[in-house]
Write a protein that holds these residues in place. Sequence first.
Motif, PDB file in Angstrom:
ATOM      1  N   LEU A 147     -11.586  30.138   1.969  1.00 59.15           N
ATOM      2  CA  LEU A 147     -12.501  31.079   2.643  1.00 59.15           C
ATOM      3  C   LEU A 147     -13.796  30.427   3.143  1.00 59.15           C
ATOM      4  O   LEU A 147     -14.268  30.712   4.229  1.00 59.15           O
ATOM      5  N   ASP A 148     -14.368  29.547   2.328  1.00 62.64           N
ATOM      6  CA  ASP A 148     -15.649  28.920   2.715  1.00 62.64           C
ATOM      7  C   ASP A 148     -15.473  27.424   3.002  1.00 62.64           C
ATOM      8  O   ASP A 148     -16.287  26.602   2.593  1.00 62.64           O
ATOM      9  N   MET A 149     -14.442  27.106   3.767  1.00 63.54           N
ATOM     10  CA  MET A 149     -14.176  25.714   4.120  1.00 63.54           C
ATOM     11  C   MET A 149     -15.290  25.090   4.958  1.00 63.54           C
ATOM     12  O   MET A 149     -15.420  23.867   5.022  1.00 63.54           O
ATOM     13  N   PHE A 150     -16.119  25.937   5.557  1.00 66.25           N
ATOM     14  CA  PHE A 150     -17.244  25.403   6.354  1.00 66.25           C
ATOM     15  C   PHE A 150     -18.157  24.534   5.502  1.00 66.25           C
ATOM     16  O   PHE A 150     -18.862  23.689   6.015  1.00 66.25           O
ATOM     17  N   ARG A 151     -18.128  24.701   4.172  1.00 64.51           N
ATOM     18  CA  ARG A 151     -18.963  23.834   3.318  1.00 64.51           C
ATOM     19  C   ARG A 151     -18.511  22.379   3.417  1.00 64.51           C
ATOM     20  O   ARG A 151     -19.305  21.455   3.263  1.00 64.51           O
ATOM     21  N   TRP A 152     -17.224  22.179   3.642  1.00 67.88           N
ATOM     22  CA  TRP A 152     -16.708  20.808   3.865  1.00 67.88           C
ATOM     23  C   TRP A 152     -17.187  20.290   5.229  1.00 67.88           C
ATOM     24  O   TRP A 152     -17.599  19.140   5.345  1.00 67.88           O
ATOM     25  N   VAL A 153     -17.154  21.151   6.227  1.00 68.24           N
ATOM     26  CA  VAL A 153     -17.570  20.730   7.578  1.00 68.24           C
ATOM     27  C   VAL A 153     -19.026  20.257   7.545  1.00 68.24           C
ATOM     28  O   VAL A 153     -19.385  19.287   8.213  1.00 68.24           O
ATOM     29  N   PHE A 154     -19.852  20.914   6.726  1.00 70.50           N
ATOM     30  CA  PHE A 154     -21.265  20.506   6.614  1.00 70.50           C
ATOM     31  C   PHE A 154     -21.386  19.030   6.216  1.00 70.50           C
ATOM     32  O   PHE A 154     -22.371  18.375   6.531  1.00 70.50           O
ATOM     33  N   ARG A 155     -20.388  18.528   5.472  1.00 73.71           N
ATOM     34  CA  ARG A 155     -20.449  17.143   4.990  1.00 73.71           C
ATOM     35  C   ARG A 155     -19.824  16.137   5.960  1.00 73.71           C
ATOM     36  O   ARG A 155     -19.735  14.959   5.654  1.00 73.71           O
ATOM     37  N   GLN A 156     -19.308  16.624   7.087  1.00 73.69           N
ATOM     38  CA  GLN A 156     -18.620  15.733   8.041  1.00 73.69           C
ATOM     39  C   GLN A 156     -19.520  15.498   9.250  1.00 73.69           C
ATOM     40  O   GLN A 156     -19.117  15.729  10.394  1.00 73.69           O
ATOM     41  N   SER A 157     -20.758  15.056   9.003  1.00 76.45           N
ATOM     42  CA  SER A 157     -21.741  15.061  10.082  1.00 76.45           C
ATOM     43  C   SER A 157     -21.369  14.129  11.237  1.00 76.45           C
ATOM     44  O   SER A 157     -21.758  14.365  12.379  1.00 76.45           O
ATOM     45  N   GLU A 158     -20.570  13.092  10.953  1.00 76.12           N
ATOM     46  CA  GLU A 158     -20.217  12.191  12.070  1.00 76.12           C
ATOM     47  C   GLU A 158     -19.169  12.807  12.979  1.00 76.12           C
ATOM     48  O   GLU A 158     -19.256  12.693  14.200  1.00 76.12           O
ATOM     49  N   ARG A 159     -18.195  13.468  12.363  1.00 74.53           N
ATOM     50  CA  ARG A 159     -17.127  14.081  13.177  1.00 74.53           C
ATOM     51  C   ARG A 159     -17.571  15.414  13.775  1.00 74.53           C
ATOM     52  O   ARG A 159     -17.199  15.759  14.881  1.00 74.53           O
ATOM     53  N   PHE A 160     -18.330  16.170  13.006  1.00 74.40           N
ATOM     54  CA  PHE A 160     -18.731  17.521  13.450  1.00 74.40           C
ATOM     55  C   PHE A 160     -20.238  17.662  13.269  1.00 74.40           C
ATOM     56  O   PHE A 160     -20.713  18.202  12.270  1.00 74.40           O
ATOM     57  N   PRO A 161     -21.007  17.145  14.214  1.00 74.14           N
ATOM     58  CA  PRO A 161     -22.467  17.080  14.035  1.00 74.14           C
ATOM     59  C   PRO A 161     -23.156  18.428  14.238  1.00 74.14           C
ATOM     60  O   PRO A 161     -23.699  18.715  15.288  1.00 74.14           O
ATOM     61  N   LEU A 162     -23.117  19.263  13.201  1.00 77.72           N
ATOM     62  CA  LEU A 162     -23.832  20.540  13.265  1.00 77.72           C
ATOM     63  C   LEU A 162     -25.312  20.288  13.060  1.00 77.72           C
ATOM     64  O   LEU A 162     -25.708  19.231  12.558  1.00 77.72           O
ATOM     65  N   GLN A 163     -26.128  21.267  13.404  1.00 77.17           N
ATOM     66  CA  GLN A 163     -27.566  21.153  13.113  1.00 77.17           C
ATOM     67  C   GLN A 163     -27.811  21.603  11.681  1.00 77.17           C
ATOM     68  O   GLN A 163     -27.445  22.727  11.315  1.00 77.17           O
ATOM     69  N   GLU A 164     -28.424  20.743  10.903  1.00 81.83           N
ATOM     70  CA  GLU A 164     -28.677  21.105   9.513  1.00 81.83           C
ATOM     71  C   GLU A 164     -29.601  22.310   9.430  1.00 81.83           C
ATOM     72  O   GLU A 164     -30.549  22.430  10.200  1.00 81.83           O
ATOM     73  N   SER A 165     -29.280  23.191   8.500  1.00 81.68           N
ATOM     74  CA  SER A 165     -30.142  24.353   8.260  1.00 81.68           C
ATOM     75  C   SER A 165     -29.794  24.843   6.866  1.00 81.68           C
ATOM     76  O   SER A 165     -28.736  24.501   6.343  1.00 81.68           O
ATOM     77  N   PRO A 166     -30.665  25.635   6.247  1.00 83.25           N
ATOM     78  CA  PRO A 166     -30.289  26.146   4.926  1.00 83.25           C
ATOM     79  C   PRO A 166     -29.038  27.011   5.050  1.00 83.25           C
ATOM     80  O   PRO A 166     -28.852  27.688   6.069  1.00 83.25           O
ATOM     81  N   TYR A 167     -28.194  26.947   4.035  1.00 87.69           N
ATOM     82  CA  TYR A 167     -27.043  27.855   3.984  1.00 87.69           C
ATOM     83  C   TYR A 167     -27.046  28.506   2.615  1.00 87.69           C
ATOM     84  O   TYR A 167     -27.137  27.821   1.598  1.00 87.69           O
ATOM     85  N   ASP A 168     -26.964  29.810   2.595  1.00 85.46           N
ATOM     86  CA  ASP A 168     -26.878  30.530   1.334  1.00 85.46           C
ATOM     87  C   ASP A 168     -25.818  31.612   1.505  1.00 85.46           C
ATOM     88  O   ASP A 168     -25.918  32.439   2.420  1.00 85.46           O
TER      89      ASP A 168
END
Length: 258
Positions: A147-168
Amino acid sequence: MRKDFHTHPKLMQDPARVEGYIARAKELGIGEICLTDHMPLSVSNAADRIPAGQVKEYLRRGRELAERYAGEITIRVGIELDYHPDFVGEVEDALSAGDFDHRLVSSHLHLFYDQANPPTYAAFAREALENLCRATELPYFTAAAHLDMFRWVFRQSERFPLQESPYDWQENEDLIREIFRNMKARGMKLEINPHFAERPADLSLCYPERPILRLAQTEDLSFCYGSDAHRASSVGAMLAELEQDPDYGPALRSWEET
Ligand SMILES: [Zn+2]
Ligand SMILES: [Zn+2]
């Protein structure tokens, strides 16, 4: 009885590979294993997907395998389906191949997002959950994977460079409750998935994270377990640890006892 309902043996690409998955399952006392290779998806050419036009043959091969192993281990044939609102037709195509025992819905939003215009972590998580919410309004799926696989994407900054922001997760609590209510109404299960947690052997990385699991328990959802094994040695990953865990353990036992 132990069961693992999320595995990627790549049955079409390498039919013999599944033997290792089955052997590992038997070693761990898993009595039921479900094959859930990824559906074909036009935006992804990942090597572990069922190739386009071969879903029927995948299902046939899986059933043949189940017959061959009858009496030793129960083999179910499922499929992992990518939900994105623009690609529902591709899900329907995959499902038209026949009756699957387990139909996992996944929000693999990293496959769809705009590389030129990367969202923040918070926006990415929100959209992934919104997609899942829409998916759970459809009658196609039997369980929600990671369900919350996006937490893994947060750690893949080279492949999927999202803009860091707080997540709660609590920012999305109402939306998650809505997803759970949809799931409950459709009899869908929530998957406990240790794919991200397996390598560091850290249950804090398990999907869903603990507070979301607890929320699901308060909504009286039912659960399933899927290792998301992409190799034989990952079948049944972290099952022993999860079974002993004060949060995941009771959820897992309720699944193992059905
Ligand atoms: Zn997945
Ligand atoms: Zn998977």
